[in-house]
Design a protein around this motif. Structure first.
Motif, mmCIF file in Angstrom:
data_model
loop_
_atom_site.group_PDB
_atom_site.id
_atom_site.type_symbol
_atom_site.label_atom_id
_atom_site.label_comp_id
_atom_site.label_asym_id
_atom_site.label_seq_id
_atom_site.Cartn_x
_atom_site.Cartn_y
_atom_site.Cartn_z
ATOM 1 N N LEU A 8 -10.407 -9.089 -14.656
ATOM 2 C CA LEU A 8 -9.402 -9.931 -15.316
ATOM 3 C C LEU A 8 -9.521 -9.854 -16.829
ATOM 4 O O LEU A 8 -8.515 -9.778 -17.543
ATOM 5 N N ASN A 9 -10.748 -9.868 -17.332
ATOM 6 C CA ASN A 9 -10.966 -9.800 -18.773
ATOM 7 C C ASN A 9 -10.437 -8.485 -19.351
ATOM 8 O O ASN A 9 -9.881 -8.465 -20.444
ATOM 9 N N HIS A 12 -6.837 -8.984 -19.707
ATOM 10 C CA HIS A 12 -6.554 -9.972 -20.750
ATOM 11 C C HIS A 12 -6.742 -9.399 -22.150
ATOM 12 O O HIS A 12 -6.167 -9.910 -23.104
ATOM 13 N N CYS A 13 -7.554 -8.362 -22.272
ATOM 14 C CA CYS A 13 -7.884 -7.807 -23.587
ATOM 15 C C CYS A 13 -7.238 -6.452 -23.858
ATOM 16 O O CYS A 13 -7.685 -5.726 -24.755
ATOM 17 N N THR A 18 -1.247 -7.937 -23.664
ATOM 18 C CA THR A 18 -2.116 -8.795 -22.873
ATOM 19 C C THR A 18 -1.443 -9.018 -21.529
ATOM 20 O O THR A 18 -0.247 -9.286 -21.457
ATOM 21 N N TRP A 19 -2.227 -8.897 -20.471
ATOM 22 C CA TRP A 19 -1.689 -9.062 -19.139
ATOM 23 C C TRP A 19 -2.469 -10.141 -18.412
ATOM 24 O O TRP A 19 -3.693 -10.214 -18.512
ATOM 25 N N ALA A 20 -1.768 -11.000 -17.693
ATOM 26 C CA ALA A 20 -2.410 -12.019 -16.874
ATOM 27 C C ALA A 20 -1.810 -11.953 -15.473
ATOM 28 O O ALA A 20 -0.636 -11.616 -15.309
ATOM 29 N N THR A 89 -3.227 -15.983 -19.732
ATOM 30 C CA THR A 89 -4.647 -15.843 -19.415
ATOM 31 C C THR A 89 -5.328 -17.162 -19.063
ATOM 32 O O THR A 89 -6.175 -17.179 -18.159
ATOM 33 N N ASP A 92 -5.245 -17.781 -15.359
ATOM 34 C CA ASP A 92 -6.216 -17.000 -14.594
ATOM 35 C C ASP A 92 -7.609 -17.613 -14.678
ATOM 36 O O ASP A 92 -8.354 -17.632 -13.693
ATOM 37 N N ASN A 172 -12.211 -18.279 -22.782
ATOM 38 C CA ASN A 172 -11.730 -16.957 -22.382
ATOM 39 C C ASN A 172 -12.747 -16.354 -21.417
ATOM 40 O O ASN A 172 -13.865 -16.838 -21.270
#
Length: 192
Positions: A8-9, A12-13, A18-20, A89, A92, A172
């Motif tokens: 997931l991180n 997110h990065c 940025t994707w969630a 994010t 999530d 985060n």
């Protein structure tokens, strides 16, 4: 848990976008266990499903009865059950904490009742009780019952921090991974 947090991180990065996930539940997290138990620690693989559907989710309720909210959903999602929010994010992070809680307690949050979840989380700001390893058990030990994994105080604090109602206050996943690594390191020293 660390592998899921790292996956997931990574999303997110991403540098360009940025994707969630936005709808993270145990139903879309797959764990592949090794055939050989000696490789157990190094060969576990985690996959997250639903990634390829992210762009289509906003149209999902047009075609069938898609429910964006679940008992693992963040308060901001539960407050708008008919509207599919843009995945963020912090959503999530919140859902990840509920998956952690479920692993420690071996039960579905709020017994899977979305109506009760919505009431408790959005109106009463309540989360399930976290059974910590130093909690007194009033029940007698059942020798035939499988041993439950107990939740340490640092893990309970991590889960509670991720459960914060305000998405801005949620940590985060970089921080979550660091805390998980500290906890694993501590238990490795205790058991080693």
């Amino acid at each position: 848990m660390i592998q899921l947090a790292k996956i997931l991180n990574t999303f997110h990065c991403l540098r360009h976008k940025t994707w969630a996930h936005g709808n993270l539940t145990p139903h879309n997290v797959f764990i592949h266990l090794p055939e050989n138990l000696q490789d157990f620690e190094h060969e576990i693989r985690v996959q997250v499903d639903g990634i390829e559907l992210t762009d289509l989710k906003k149209y999902a309720n047009l075609f069938y009865n898609y429910k964006a909210a679940s008992v693992w959903s963040a308060p901001e999602v539960l407050k708008t059950p008919k509207k599919i929010l843009e995945p963020l994010t912090p959503m999530d992070v919140y859902s990840f904490a509920f998956i952690m809680w479920e692993l420690f307690h071996e039960q579905v949050p709020f017994d899977g009742d979305i109506v009760a979840t919505t009431r408790y989380v959005t109106k009463e700001d309540v989360r399930p009780r976290i059974e910590e390893e130093n909690d007194d058990d009033d029940e007698e030990d059942d020798e035939e019952a499988p041993a439950k994994i107990s939740c340490s105080e640092p893990m309970a604090k991590l889960i509670r921090k991720c459960w914060t109602s305000d998405p801005v206050e949620r940590p985060n996943l970089n921080w979550v991974i660091e805390e998980l690594m500290k906890e694993i390191s501590f238990y490795g020293k205790q058991n080693g």
